[in-house]
Design a protein around this motif. Sequence first.
Motif, mmCIF file in Angstrom:
data_model
loop_
_atom_site.group_PDB
_atom_site.id
_atom_site.type_symbol
_atom_site.label_atom_id
_atom_site.label_comp_id
_atom_site.label_asym_id
_atom_site.label_seq_id
_atom_site.Cartn_x
_atom_site.Cartn_y
_atom_site.Cartn_z
ATOM 1 N N GLY A 1 5.319 -24.166 23.718
ATOM 2 C CA GLY A 1 4.191 -24.150 23.461
ATOM 3 C C GLY A 1 3.194 -22.916 23.498
ATOM 4 N N LEU A 2 3.408 -21.912 24.196
ATOM 5 C CA LEU A 2 2.974 -20.577 24.084
ATOM 6 C C LEU A 2 2.960 -19.899 23.264
ATOM 7 C CD1 LEU A 2 3.834 -19.302 28.267
ATOM 8 C CD2 LEU A 2 2.280 -20.924 27.634
ATOM 9 N N SER A 3 1.545 -18.925 22.897
ATOM 10 C CA SER A 3 2.096 -17.943 21.862
ATOM 11 C C SER A 3 2.653 -16.708 22.678
ATOM 12 C CB SER A 3 0.330 -17.656 22.134
ATOM 13 O OG SER A 3 -0.148 -16.535 22.897
ATOM 14 N N GLY A 4 3.384 -15.645 21.971
ATOM 15 C CA GLY A 4 4.238 -14.938 21.836
ATOM 16 C C GLY A 4 2.836 -13.574 22.765
ATOM 17 N N ARG A 5 2.094 -13.602 22.456
ATOM 18 C CA ARG A 5 1.301 -12.712 24.260
ATOM 19 C C ARG A 5 1.220 -13.417 24.727
ATOM 20 N NH1 ARG A 5 -4.465 -9.885 21.958
ATOM 21 N NH2 ARG A 5 -3.188 -8.701 21.148
ATOM 22 N N GLU A 6 1.085 -14.357 24.801
ATOM 23 C CA GLU A 6 1.291 -15.548 26.183
ATOM 24 C C GLU A 6 2.194 -15.078 27.232
ATOM 25 O OE1 GLU A 6 -2.503 -18.633 26.138
ATOM 26 O OE2 GLU A 6 -0.404 -19.020 24.831
ATOM 27 N N ALA A 7 3.464 -15.649 26.633
ATOM 28 C CA ALA A 7 4.509 -15.571 26.634
ATOM 29 C C ALA A 7 5.122 -14.341 27.432
ATOM 30 C CB ALA A 7 5.818 -16.307 25.233
ATOM 31 N N THR A 8 5.152 -13.985 26.608
ATOM 32 C CA THR A 8 5.090 -12.065 27.084
ATOM 33 C C THR A 8 4.081 -12.170 28.128
ATOM 34 O OG1 THR A 8 5.229 -10.886 24.509
ATOM 35 C CG2 THR A 8 4.538 -9.767 26.226
ATOM 36 N N ALA A 9 3.529 -12.133 28.539
ATOM 37 C CA ALA A 9 2.343 -12.058 29.805
ATOM 38 C C ALA A 9 2.909 -12.605 31.280
ATOM 39 C CB ALA A 9 1.222 -11.837 29.230
ATOM 40 N N ARG A 10 3.504 -13.501 30.698
ATOM 41 C CA ARG A 10 3.798 -14.351 31.039
ATOM 42 C C ARG A 10 5.509 -14.199 32.202
ATOM 43 N NH1 ARG A 10 2.696 -17.492 35.910
ATOM 44 N NH2 ARG A 10 4.173 -19.304 36.267
ATOM 45 N N ALA A 11 6.090 -14.083 30.842
ATOM 46 C CA ALA A 11 7.590 -13.175 31.025
ATOM 47 C C ALA A 11 7.123 -11.870 32.308
ATOM 48 C CB ALA A 11 8.741 -13.125 30.239
ATOM 49 N N ARG A 12 6.546 -11.208 31.887
ATOM 50 C CA ARG A 12 5.808 -9.976 33.025
ATOM 51 C C ARG A 12 6.205 -10.483 34.105
ATOM 52 N NH1 ARG A 12 2.819 -8.214 29.355
ATOM 53 N NH2 ARG A 12 4.065 -7.045 28.275
ATOM 54 N N GLU A 13 4.584 -11.393 34.853
ATOM 55 C CA GLU A 13 4.248 -11.572 35.948
ATOM 56 C C GLU A 13 5.486 -12.325 36.044
ATOM 57 O OE1 GLU A 13 1.457 -15.700 37.453
ATOM 58 O OE2 GLU A 13 1.518 -15.010 35.716
ATOM 59 N N LEU A 14 6.664 -12.825 35.892
ATOM 60 C CA LEU A 14 7.478 -13.989 36.427
ATOM 61 C C LEU A 14 9.123 -13.038 36.939
ATOM 62 C CD1 LEU A 14 7.187 -17.116 34.698
ATOM 63 C CD2 LEU A 14 6.862 -16.874 37.443
#
Length: 337
Positions: free
Chosen positions: A116-129
């Motif tokens: 359910g994350l937006s594209g921007r949220e998913a990209t930012a979270r992926a980068r963080e992890l």
Amino acid sequence: MAPATGPALAAAHLVKTYSGGRGKPAVRALDDLGFEVEAGTVFGLLGPNGAGKSTTMKILSTLASPDSGAAYVAGIDVARHPSRVRRVIGFVAQKPVSDPSDTGAENLVLAGRLQGLSGREATARARELLERFGLTDHAGRQVKSYSGGMARKLDVAIGLMHRPEVLFLDEPTTGLDPEARAELWLELERMTADEQLTVLLTTHYLDEADRLADRLAIVDHGRVVAGGTPEELKNGLRGDAIIVELRGDADPTAALAALDRVDALREIGGDGRTLRARADSGAATLPLALAALEAAGVAVASATVARPSLDDVYLRHTGRTFTRAQESAESVLESAS
């Protein structure tokens, strides 16, 4: 329904039986199993293969239903509200969950979008992890080119994409070499410190349970036979452990009889050619034990004194060593296959 406050995880009187198939008797995987886990705890279910650990995790994560009993995750009744449970958990299964043809970054973004994350949220979270797990330099590589340790770290990162309240880690280091296991342990320790989440860890590695778990439940034949912190469990065994390895031509029965004649020894037992006993002072008692074995004509290959271990705890509560229990479980699995 469970109250909104209270344990992050709770299992009460869980029973689960599987059909044996092909005329074989049914298998009782869980037999009145129960425990509670406080929020923010790394809770380990320790037991050999077939003890009931994975079945417990499947029930708590809505992947299986118990025959009877109740389970709660973050105060949510698993049976009544499975969809609500799935929104607050992350699950890292024993088998890989990533797509080997996609890159590490693509796998993470897809997992975030599915949660359910937006594209921007998913990209930012992926980068963080990717940064947290040391995979940033490999983010653009296909997962099929990853080492086993890298792929396993990616699996854990996928489970964390939506910031779950509870993370299930089912045998997270099975199949990894010792170096990769140690590296993943470090990452898991950092993760639990940073994420402030509750973790349910299943493992059949004694050292892994000792290292990672704040609290443990030792599971045997579908029941919790002991629980507490690793130190509490080990400190509950008074004195030292004496471990004697017999030579190949030695008689274990004669050796046990000889040790039984040493008054300072207690909880004497054998596991093949490995004999174990407890004593208030291992250093003072070991020479007495060796003298008794020599007088009985029993040849000794080695003898050591050690502080209590989780293997000693398991032996105390089940009557057999963890190694023997694991070998027995593997033998049963092989015969069933």
